[in-house]
Design a protein around this motif. Structure first.
Motif, PDB file in Angstrom:
ATOM      1  N   CYS A  36     -33.580   5.805 -48.206  1.00  0.00           N
ATOM      2  CA  CYS A  36     -32.322   5.918 -47.455  1.00  0.00           C
ATOM      3  C   CYS A  36     -32.559   6.119 -45.960  1.00  0.00           C
ATOM      4  O   CYS A  36     -33.193   7.096 -45.552  1.00  0.00           O
ATOM      5  CB  CYS A  36     -31.494   7.068 -48.003  1.00  0.00           C
ATOM      6  SG  CYS A  36     -29.945   7.272 -47.110  1.00  0.00           S
ATOM      7  N   VAL A  38     -30.453   7.040 -43.811  1.00  0.00           N
ATOM      8  CA  VAL A  38     -29.589   8.087 -43.262  1.00  0.00           C
ATOM      9  C   VAL A  38     -29.933   9.466 -43.826  1.00  0.00           C
ATOM     10  O   VAL A  38     -29.334  10.465 -43.438  1.00  0.00           O
ATOM     11  CB  VAL A  38     -28.092   7.791 -43.550  1.00  0.00           C
ATOM     12  CG1 VAL A  38     -27.216   8.405 -42.476  1.00  0.00           C
ATOM     13  CG2 VAL A  38     -27.817   6.305 -43.649  1.00  0.00           C
ATOM     14  N   PRO A  46     -29.670  11.615 -51.273  1.00  0.00           N
ATOM     15  CA  PRO A  46     -29.073  10.909 -52.407  1.00  0.00           C
ATOM     16  C   PRO A  46     -29.608  11.414 -53.765  1.00  0.00           C
ATOM     17  O   PRO A  46     -28.831  11.598 -54.702  1.00  0.00           O
ATOM     18  CB  PRO A  46     -29.473   9.456 -52.161  1.00  0.00           C
ATOM     19  CG  PRO A  46     -29.626   9.354 -50.678  1.00  0.00           C
ATOM     20  CD  PRO A  46     -30.148  10.691 -50.241  1.00  0.00           C
ATOM     21  N   ALA A  71     -24.287   4.529 -45.559  1.00  0.00           N
ATOM     22  CA  ALA A  71     -23.954   3.343 -44.781  1.00  0.00           C
ATOM     23  C   ALA A  71     -23.740   2.122 -45.677  1.00  0.00           C
ATOM     24  O   ALA A  71     -23.575   1.010 -45.185  1.00  0.00           O
ATOM     25  CB  ALA A  71     -25.049   3.065 -43.764  1.00  0.00           C
ATOM     26  N   TYR A  74     -27.200  -0.407 -49.711  1.00  0.00           N
ATOM     27  CA  TYR A  74     -27.655  -0.833 -51.043  1.00  0.00           C
ATOM     28  C   TYR A  74     -29.162  -0.838 -51.213  1.00  0.00           C
ATOM     29  O   TYR A  74     -29.672  -1.408 -52.163  1.00  0.00           O
ATOM     30  CB  TYR A  74     -27.083  -2.206 -51.425  1.00  0.00           C
ATOM     31  CG  TYR A  74     -25.591  -2.175 -51.617  1.00  0.00           C
ATOM     32  CD1 TYR A  74     -25.041  -1.856 -52.854  1.00  0.00           C
ATOM     33  CD2 TYR A  74     -24.734  -2.412 -50.553  1.00  0.00           C
ATOM     34  CE1 TYR A  74     -23.669  -1.798 -53.021  1.00  0.00           C
ATOM     35  CE2 TYR A  74     -23.355  -2.352 -50.712  1.00  0.00           C
ATOM     36  CZ  TYR A  74     -22.835  -2.046 -51.960  1.00  0.00           C
ATOM     37  OH  TYR A  74     -21.486  -1.987 -52.127  1.00  0.00           O
ATOM     38  N   HIS A  75     -29.869  -0.207 -50.286  1.00  0.00           N
ATOM     39  CA  HIS A  75     -31.321  -0.225 -50.428  1.00  0.00           C
ATOM     40  C   HIS A  75     -31.758   0.651 -51.608  1.00  0.00           C
ATOM     41  O   HIS A  75     -32.645   0.289 -52.365  1.00  0.00           O
ATOM     42  CB  HIS A  75     -31.985   0.230 -49.126  1.00  0.00           C
ATOM     43  CG  HIS A  75     -33.152  -0.612 -48.757  1.00  0.00           C
ATOM     44  ND1 HIS A  75     -33.514  -0.886 -47.459  1.00  0.00           N
ATOM     45  CD2 HIS A  75     -34.060  -1.261 -49.524  1.00  0.00           C
ATOM     46  CE1 HIS A  75     -34.579  -1.665 -47.450  1.00  0.00           C
ATOM     47  NE2 HIS A  75     -34.932  -1.895 -48.686  1.00  0.00           N
ATOM     48  N   CYS A  76     -31.090   1.798 -51.757  1.00  0.00           N
ATOM     49  CA  CYS A  76     -31.395   2.689 -52.884  1.00  0.00           C
ATOM     50  C   CYS A  76     -31.051   1.995 -54.205  1.00  0.00           C
ATOM     51  O   CYS A  76     -31.835   2.022 -55.162  1.00  0.00           O
ATOM     52  CB  CYS A  76     -30.601   3.978 -52.754  1.00  0.00           C
ATOM     53  SG  CYS A  76     -28.839   3.711 -52.486  1.00  0.00           S
ATOM     54  N   ALA A  87     -25.180   3.351 -54.386  1.00  0.00           N
ATOM     55  CA  ALA A  87     -24.198   3.044 -53.337  1.00  0.00           C
ATOM     56  C   ALA A  87     -22.783   3.054 -53.920  1.00  0.00           C
ATOM     57  O   ALA A  87     -21.842   3.532 -53.284  1.00  0.00           O
ATOM     58  CB  ALA A  87     -24.511   1.699 -52.694  1.00  0.00           C
ATOM     59  N   MET A  90     -21.559   6.542 -54.397  1.00  0.00           N
ATOM     60  CA  MET A  90     -21.074   7.109 -53.135  1.00  0.00           C
ATOM     61  C   MET A  90     -19.603   6.734 -52.923  1.00  0.00           C
ATOM     62  O   MET A  90     -18.790   7.556 -52.511  1.00  0.00           O
ATOM     63  CB  MET A  90     -21.902   6.601 -51.955  1.00  0.00           C
ATOM     64  CG  MET A  90     -23.370   6.959 -52.030  1.00  0.00           C
ATOM     65  SD  MET A  90     -23.639   8.723 -51.748  1.00  0.00           S
ATOM     66  CE  MET A  90     -25.420   8.830 -51.939  1.00  0.00           C
TER      67      MET A  90
HETATM   68  S1  SF4 Z   1     -26.665   2.824 -49.797  1.00  0.00           S
HETATM   69 FE1  SF4 Z   1     -28.243   4.287 -50.465  1.00  0.00          FE
HETATM   70  S2  SF4 Z   1     -29.943   3.980 -49.062  1.00  0.00           S
HETATM   71 FE2  SF4 Z   1     -28.155   3.056 -48.106  1.00  0.00          FE
HETATM   72  S3  SF4 Z   1     -27.244   4.652 -46.822  1.00  0.00           S
HETATM   73 FE3  SF4 Z   1     -26.218   4.800 -48.803  1.00  0.00          FE
HETATM   74  S4  SF4 Z   1     -27.403   6.291 -49.974  1.00  0.00           S
HETATM   75 FE4  SF4 Z   1     -28.694   5.668 -48.241  1.00  0.00          FE
END
Ligand code: SF4
Ligand code: SF4
Lengths: 187, 288, 137
Positions: A36, A38, A46, A71, A74-76, A87, A90
């Motif tokens: 992540c 952020v 996360p 943000a 979707y990398h996680c 994501a 979230m």
């Molecule tokens: S989508 Fe996942 S990796 Fe990207 S900002 Fe949100 S929690 Fe962090």
């Protein structure tokens, strides 16, 4: 009949893909937090957020800024070995927080979201002052940014003087929305 | 000539006008007609999903339905719009109840959507519909010696759409090479630009911009190429803020890949909207 | 005589606890589904005399989706539906001060949260009576 759902089940109920998205399969590996961009700005990483949801720590989950700081990159999600769509989780918590009005007033995120949605619902087009064309190329960068920032503050207060463009079939568009959200106006 | 329904999205109306014109014009040279979608509406980008996904799908579905009426696949140049359109299309195709409900709403605008079209990002049109061979053939002014950092950002690769490579994609590098330029080794090319946070979590966002700019500098790039108006604005327009905040001195031009492509195809800078940047690209484009 | 059976579809467990106990005290048998998908499945069993339905669930106003689906089914549409919603509160920022319009299901009743217990019981009784009369016709 169904037992009273836990907080974690409530969050699952808010997810579109709750079947393919078993929060319970989280192994707390920390891949999401390590990925992540952020994470360092979040109250809880996360990984911890998912753990807290699974432990039904409702108040703590809702009180942290993590899901407002996500943000949506979707990398996680792309890397989670348990295929949890973090994501989307979230977003589900954001939705929960808005529907239950639990977010704190000093977060800009919720107000901004709501303002943005309202603009679109009323015009069919969006209008983020930061992307406001009228400012951008006629001023220096400093003023542009100050102006954009100020514009946002104005917009959040409903006093934005410059109107966004509207689509042509706006009346149809609004009726279309009312078939999805049964509030307001109507024929 | 191959034809697509082109959904510019809100940012391309003015702020990213140069992306708009450079996309349409370069596509034309490469034998693809991008016909602007009639009376399109804002797709909500990501902000909608906070509140109401059904509403978000409905907004996107209106655009999909208009494209379907024309019998054309939808093309979006904005990565956020593309992601929205891609997944709405997928979910509507997968879930009959959802399709029925959304079509009930679309009736209000005399539309319906039957799930008969596909959705593409504009990058996909150049990479897969046109193809590298065709592009190489049409390049008249190869961008020799220009070192380009190909910035993918998030949503053209994530979340995964069609089983494509998401950890180590190469198509942007290949496209840069096809233009005759030199793709920089740019490790942070997939890192989020933070556009969705710039208004709401300013400090976090500026720090994220800083990381990407620094990485472009470290990889000795002359210019960052982007494929999304949100990334472009975020990486370019906030450089002074970043410099203020972190005591840095970034002056990294950030250009749409279609502008670079247009140059390589021999188009004029003016036609491509080069010169409208806030961080001037003049020093690097002097020679082209 | 068998007990009258009610189904609640609502995603808010605390709210459900409240209305469930009111209804049970009035001698109704009450089942609950906490998401629209399970709710529709439960309804399809045909065991219920009345449905109490929430609007904002899952991905948005999925209650509307459920209500429309019920209305399209020739058997299920006979079940009276009482919509109990906080939608106006929940998304007040979109349409401030404007009324909820249950146009999507013109025949049924709508109550806004928070619901007065007596009013709730009154509406439930009235809807059940109406449905019975209709059946007898
Ligand atoms: S989508 Fe996942 S990796 Fe990207 S900002 Fe949100 S929690 Fe962090
Ligand atoms: S990457 Fe997935 S499994 Fe690992 S901690 Fe994060 S959510 Fe849990």
């Amino acid at each position: 009949m169904a037992a009273k759902p836990t907080f974690s089940q409530e969050i699952s109920n808010l997810l579109y893909a709750s079947k393919g998205n078993p929060l319970k399969t989280c192994i707390q590996c920390g891949t999401c937090s390590g990925t992540c961009p952020v994470a360092e700005f979040m109250d809880q990483t996360p990984r911890r957020l998912i753990g807290m949801i699974n432990a039904n720590l409702k108040e703590d989950v809702l009180a942290c800024n993590t899901y407002w700081f996500c943000a949506s990159c979707y990398h996680c999600t792309a890397r989670c070995p348990s295929k949890i769509d973090i994501a989307e989780v979230m977003y589900a918590v954001k939705r929960y927080s808005i529907w239950h009005k639990t977010y704190s007033e000093d977060l800009v995120g919720p107000t901004f979201s709501e303002t943005f949605v309202r603009t679109i619902v009323n015009s069919g087009r969006s209008f983020e002052p930061v992307l406001a064309p009228t400012y951008m190329f006629s001023m220096g960068i400093k003023e542009v940014l100050q102006e954009a920032y100020m514009g946002t503050q104005m917009m959040l207060k409903g006093r934005m003087p410059v109107l966004p463009t509207k689509i042509k079939r706006l009346d149809n568009f609004k009726e279309m929305i009312r078939r999805i959200i049964p509030v307001g106006g109507g024929k | 000539m191959k034809k697509f329904a082109y959904f510019p999205g809100c940012s391309l109306e003015k702020i990213a006008l140069s992306y708009n014109t450079s996309s349409v014009e370069t596509a034309k040279i490469l034998g693809v007609e991008l016909q602007e979608l009639e009376d399109w509406n804002c797709c909500g980008a990501t902000t909608y999903f906070h509140v109401d996904q059904l509403l978000a799908y409905t907004l996107v579905a209106r655009n999909l339905a208009i494209a379907e009426k024309e019998g054309l696949d939808l093309v979006a140049p904005c990565s956020a719009c593309y992601k929205n359109a891609y997944f709405t299309n997928k979910y509507i195709k997968e879930e009959p109840d959802l399709a029925e409900h959304i079509n009930y709403a679309l009736e209000e605008d005399d539309l319906q959507f039957n799930g008969n079209i596909d959705v593409h990002h504009i990058m996909d049109i150049f990479v897969n519909e046109v193809g590298m061979d065709e592009i190489k053939e049409k390049v008249t002014k190869p961008l020799e010696g220009l070192r380009v950092a190909p910035y993918y950002g998030c949503q053209i690769v994530r979340p995964r759409k069609n089983g494509e490579e998401i950890e180590n994609p190469q198509f942007f590098e290949e496209l840069v090479s096809a233009m005759g330029a030199d793709p920089a080794d740019f490790p942070e090319r997939l890192r989020c630009c933070s556009a969705s946070l710039i208004m709401t979590s300013r400090r976090a966002a500026l720090d994220m911009v800083r990381v990407i700019l620094q990485n472009a500098v470290d990889s000795e790039a002359d210019v960052i190429a982007t494929a999304c108006p949100l990334c472009q604005v975020n990486l370019e327009c906030y450089q002074p803020q970043v410099n203020d905040e972190f005591g840095t001195d970034y002056k990294m031009p950030v250009i749409y890949f279609t502008q670079l492509l247009g140059l390589a195809l021999g188009m004029s800078k003016k036609k491509l909207g080069i010169g409208k940047e806030l961080v001037s690209a003049a020093p690097i484009f002097g020679e082209f | 005589m068998t007990q009258t059976r009610l189904l609640i579809i609502d995603d808010d467990p605390d709210y459900v606890d409240g209305i469930k106990s009111i209804l049970e005290k009035a001698d109704y048998e009450v089942d609950v589904a906490y998401n629209p998908k399970d709710g529709f499945k439960a309804l399809e069993t045909g065991k219920y005399d009345l449905l109490l339905l929430d609007i904002m669930m899952g991905r948005g106003a999925e209650g509307v989706m459920v209500a429309r689906k019920i209305n399209k089914d020739p058997v299920l549409r006979e079940t009276p539906v009482l919509i109990i919603t906080g939608v106006r509160e929940q998304i007040a920022f979109l349409f401030p001060g404007q009324p909820v319009h249950p146009r999507f299901l013109p025949t049924d009743e709508l109550l806004e949260k928070p619901v007065d217990p007596n009013l709730l019981l009154e509406k439930v009784e009235a809807l059940l009576k109406e449905a019975k009369a209709k059946k007898a016709e």
